[in-house]
Design a protein around this motif. Sequence first.
Motif, PDB file in Angstrom:
ATOM      1  N   MET A 112     -37.718  -5.513  -7.776  1.00  0.00           N
ATOM      2  CA  MET A 112     -36.425  -5.641  -7.098  1.00  0.00           C
ATOM      3  C   MET A 112     -36.262  -6.974  -6.391  1.00  0.00           C
ATOM      4  O   MET A 112     -35.178  -7.295  -5.904  1.00  0.00           O
ATOM      5  N   ASP A 113     -37.322  -7.781  -6.337  1.00  0.00           N
ATOM      6  CA  ASP A 113     -37.163  -9.155  -5.870  1.00  0.00           C
ATOM      7  C   ASP A 113     -36.401  -9.999  -6.888  1.00  0.00           C
ATOM      8  O   ASP A 113     -35.908 -11.085  -6.563  1.00  0.00           O
ATOM      9  N   LEU A 114     -36.315  -9.506  -8.120  1.00  0.00           N
ATOM     10  CA  LEU A 114     -35.493 -10.162  -9.138  1.00  0.00           C
ATOM     11  C   LEU A 114     -34.054  -9.724  -8.941  1.00  0.00           C
ATOM     12  O   LEU A 114     -33.749  -8.527  -8.969  1.00  0.00           O
ATOM     13  N   ASP A 115     -33.160 -10.658  -8.755  1.00  0.00           N
ATOM     14  CA  ASP A 115     -31.772 -10.330  -8.437  1.00  0.00           C
ATOM     15  C   ASP A 115     -31.136  -9.414  -9.480  1.00  0.00           C
ATOM     16  O   ASP A 115     -30.371  -8.502  -9.133  1.00  0.00           O
ATOM     17  N   GLU A 116     -31.427  -9.637 -10.748  1.00  0.00           N
ATOM     18  CA  GLU A 116     -30.788  -8.833 -11.783  1.00  0.00           C
ATOM     19  C   GLU A 116     -31.243  -7.376 -11.721  1.00  0.00           C
ATOM     20  O   GLU A 116     -30.449  -6.456 -11.898  1.00  0.00           O
ATOM     21  N   ALA A 117     -32.537  -7.158 -11.472  1.00  0.00           N
ATOM     22  CA  ALA A 117     -33.033  -5.780 -11.347  1.00  0.00           C
ATOM     23  C   ALA A 117     -32.444  -5.112 -10.109  1.00  0.00           C
ATOM     24  O   ALA A 117     -32.028  -3.944 -10.146  1.00  0.00           O
ATOM     25  N   ASN A 118     -32.386  -5.836  -9.010  1.00  0.00           N
ATOM     26  CA  ASN A 118     -31.833  -5.298  -7.765  1.00  0.00           C
ATOM     27  C   ASN A 118     -30.354  -4.974  -7.941  1.00  0.00           C
ATOM     28  O   ASN A 118     -29.878  -3.900  -7.540  1.00  0.00           O
ATOM     29  N   ARG A 119     -29.618  -5.889  -8.568  1.00  0.00           N
ATOM     30  CA  ARG A 119     -28.184  -5.676  -8.780  1.00  0.00           C
ATOM     31  C   ARG A 119     -27.954  -4.462  -9.686  1.00  0.00           C
ATOM     32  O   ARG A 119     -27.054  -3.655  -9.436  1.00  0.00           O
ATOM     33  N   PHE A 120     -28.760  -4.318 -10.725  1.00  0.00           N
ATOM     34  CA  PHE A 120     -28.610  -3.192 -11.640  1.00  0.00           C
ATOM     35  C   PHE A 120     -28.741  -1.865 -10.892  1.00  0.00           C
ATOM     36  O   PHE A 120     -27.930  -0.945 -11.082  1.00  0.00           O
ATOM     37  N   LEU A 121     -29.734  -1.741 -10.026  1.00  0.00           N
ATOM     38  CA  LEU A 121     -29.946  -0.492  -9.303  1.00  0.00           C
ATOM     39  C   LEU A 121     -28.862  -0.256  -8.260  1.00  0.00           C
ATOM     40  O   LEU A 121     -28.406   0.872  -8.065  1.00  0.00           O
ATOM     41  N   ILE A 122     -28.432  -1.314  -7.572  1.00  0.00           N
ATOM     42  CA  ILE A 122     -27.357  -1.162  -6.584  1.00  0.00           C
ATOM     43  C   ILE A 122     -26.069  -0.729  -7.272  1.00  0.00           C
ATOM     44  O   ILE A 122     -25.365   0.175  -6.805  1.00  0.00           O
ATOM     45  N   GLU A 123     -25.735  -1.346  -8.400  1.00  0.00           N
ATOM     46  CA  GLU A 123     -24.506  -0.978  -9.114  1.00  0.00           C
ATOM     47  C   GLU A 123     -24.580   0.443  -9.653  1.00  0.00           C
ATOM     48  O   GLU A 123     -23.559   1.139  -9.727  1.00  0.00           O
ATOM     49  N   LYS A 124     -25.777   0.896  -9.990  1.00  0.00           N
ATOM     50  CA  LYS A 124     -25.952   2.269 -10.454  1.00  0.00           C
ATOM     51  C   LYS A 124     -25.689   3.254  -9.310  1.00  0.00           C
ATOM     52  O   LYS A 124     -24.927   4.213  -9.454  1.00  0.00           O
ATOM     53  N   ILE A 125     -26.299   3.019  -8.158  1.00  0.00           N
ATOM     54  CA  ILE A 125     -26.161   3.949  -7.030  1.00  0.00           C
ATOM     55  C   ILE A 125     -24.738   3.943  -6.479  1.00  0.00           C
ATOM     56  O   ILE A 125     -24.186   4.987  -6.121  1.00  0.00           O
ATOM     57  N   THR A 126     -24.113   2.775  -6.408  1.00  0.00           N
ATOM     58  CA  THR A 126     -22.790   2.670  -5.795  1.00  0.00           C
ATOM     59  C   THR A 126     -21.652   2.875  -6.792  1.00  0.00           C
ATOM     60  O   THR A 126     -20.484   2.818  -6.418  1.00  0.00           O
ATOM     61  N   ALA A 127     -21.981   3.104  -8.067  1.00  0.00           N
ATOM     62  CA  ALA A 127     -21.027   3.478  -9.126  1.00  0.00           C
ATOM     63  C   ALA A 127     -20.122   2.341  -9.568  1.00  0.00           C
ATOM     64  O   ALA A 127     -19.155   2.579 -10.297  1.00  0.00           O
ATOM     65  N   ILE A 128     -20.420   1.098  -9.181  1.00  0.00           N
ATOM     66  CA  ILE A 128     -19.581   0.005  -9.670  1.00  0.00           C
ATOM     67  C   ILE A 128     -20.065  -0.503 -11.026  1.00  0.00           C
ATOM     68  O   ILE A 128     -19.405  -1.343 -11.637  1.00  0.00           O
ATOM     69  N   GLY A 129     -21.200   0.031 -11.493  1.00  0.00           N
ATOM     70  CA  GLY A 129     -21.693  -0.367 -12.803  1.00  0.00           C
ATOM     71  C   GLY A 129     -21.228   0.541 -13.924  1.00  0.00           C
ATOM     72  O   GLY A 129     -21.560   0.310 -15.089  1.00  0.00           O
ATOM     73  N   ILE A 130     -20.431   1.567 -13.603  1.00  0.00           N
ATOM     74  CA  ILE A 130     -19.977   2.514 -14.629  1.00  0.00           C
ATOM     75  C   ILE A 130     -19.082   1.816 -15.656  1.00  0.00           C
ATOM     76  O   ILE A 130     -18.197   1.045 -15.304  1.00  0.00           O
ATOM     77  N   ARG A 131     -19.354   2.127 -16.918  1.00  0.00           N
ATOM     78  CA  ARG A 131     -18.426   1.708 -17.971  1.00  0.00           C
ATOM     79  C   ARG A 131     -18.192   2.903 -18.884  1.00  0.00           C
ATOM     80  O   ARG A 131     -19.109   3.370 -19.559  1.00  0.00           O
ATOM     81  N   TYR A 132     -16.973   3.422 -18.896  1.00  0.00           N
ATOM     82  CA  TYR A 132     -16.614   4.501 -19.796  1.00  0.00           C
ATOM     83  C   TYR A 132     -16.459   3.949 -21.216  1.00  0.00           C
ATOM     84  O   TYR A 132     -15.961   2.833 -21.408  1.00  0.00           O
ATOM     85  N   ASP A 133     -16.869   4.742 -22.197  1.00  0.00           N
ATOM     86  CA  ASP A 133     -16.714   4.348 -23.590  1.00  0.00           C
ATOM     87  C   ASP A 133     -15.295   4.671 -24.046  1.00  0.00           C
ATOM     88  O   ASP A 133     -14.979   5.810 -24.387  1.00  0.00           O
ATOM     89  N   LEU A 134     -14.441   3.662 -24.043  1.00  0.00           N
ATOM     90  CA  LEU A 134     -13.048   3.841 -24.448  1.00  0.00           C
ATOM     91  C   LEU A 134     -12.789   3.303 -25.846  1.00  0.00           C
ATOM     92  O   LEU A 134     -11.641   3.119 -26.247  1.00  0.00           O
ATOM     93  N   GLY A 135     -13.868   3.042 -26.589  1.00  0.00           N
ATOM     94  CA  GLY A 135     -13.721   2.646 -27.976  1.00  0.00           C
ATOM     95  C   GLY A 135     -13.398   1.193 -28.194  1.00  0.00           C
ATOM     96  O   GLY A 135     -12.895   0.820 -29.257  1.00  0.00           O
TER      97      GLY A 135
END
Length: 473
Positions: free
Chosen positions: A359-382
């Motif tokens: 989690m000292d890597l910004d990308e790994a930290n950002r991935f987990l934060i976006e997962k928990i806070t739901a801003i990383g959601i992407r619905y499959d709209l085709g």
Amino acid sequence: MPESVDFDVIIAGCGPTGAVLAAELRLHDVRVLVVERQTEPPPSLVRLVSLHVRSLELMAMRGLLDRLLALGRRRPVGGVFAAIPTPAPPDLESAYLLGIPQPVVDGVLEEHAISLGAEVRRGCAVVGFTQGDSVTVELSDGSSVRARYLVGCDGARSTVRKALGVGFVGEPSRNDTLMGELEVGVPHEEVAARTAEIRATMPWFSVSPFGETCRVVVPAVGVSEDREATLDDFKQALHAIAGTDFGVHSPRWLSRFGDSTRLAERYRDGRVLLAGDAAHIHPPAGGQGLNLGVQDAVNLGWKLAGLLAGWGTEAVLDTYETERRPVAEDVLNNTRAQVLLASAEPGAQAVRRLLTELMDLDEANRFLIEKITAIGIRYDLGSDTDQVGRRMPDVELTEGTLYDRLRHGRGTLLDPGGQLSVGGWADRVDVIVDAALDGPVLLRPDGYVAWAGDGPLEACLARWFGPSEVAAQ
């Protein structure tokens, strides 16, 4: 609406999920009844929850954010995964959460729904129902009401889900916890000293002063299962962990929760749907439960309203489950992982140390934060266009902000050049023409991007908002 139907929608439960759903439906003039078993909201102010980034964005979209910010306390968004104390990356889009007493959130959301015209009956609960071309709902006061749809937002022990016969698949609780607000019979200094000793090896234990009372969180060691918590349970558990019960007395409220992880086999059966804890439960790691339910409600509200209004389709209503159930599955998975990382076992602690380094890597930290806070959601709209299916962040317009313009819960076409039109969908879709916008985008009422110049606009409007001729029918 047929004369024999009393309401368009009956909602079981007036917690955050039920209240938000009622408000979303009322934005579209749907006639709503909410029934709530409790006669009064719990009075406690120590039941703190976190409103995560996506939920705060939804509150801003409906004009509630400023009110909630005044009643809560902002805190940094870092450290949300497994309580690993890693600060958020410096360029994270949204940098705070809101800590706020749950009864305050409940009250604000219920008042909002009522202000929009929802009817709320407290001291009344769903005890059964039958469905056909409508749903006849039996209530605990002996009356019955009929509606076109019923939505169970009545929690983990949902009467609606059980009556529907929908399985609740997963794992039972392995570790139960007692939480309550009580007075103590010893000086707060003594409580604080002993609590600090215990938390050195058991960080989830807490006896924290809050005015004249204390917020008590203690593992339910030796406490009988399958019943409501009692004062004696707290005394017994405190003795087992702390060697003293601190003289606890005069409880204001008592509760018990576990780390059960369960997911409803389906979210809909005919005219009956499930949302919030009635559809999914999980350990409280990361504080995602309330947020997950609120986001269920915003996703479901406009889709059900459209079907009731005549322009929506069964296919669009079915996307409620196809979009939200995978999100719940992901939350169940990440909370399972967080529970394991909280274990004192050497193997779990080794994994925790390794993850802390990652989690000292910004990308790994950002991935987990976006997962928990739901801003990383992407619905499959085709669509292969990356923006499609993602939530639209707030942006500054020439006057005000985008979220200020989304309070009516309608679709919205963003047009920087003023060259586009929604034609026969103008009764369901607004248009914002503003040169400050980056590009043309069609937003669904829940704030997710449905189109971003990828294919014919009219086809996308028809998919999500029905035929253009509906207004003339």
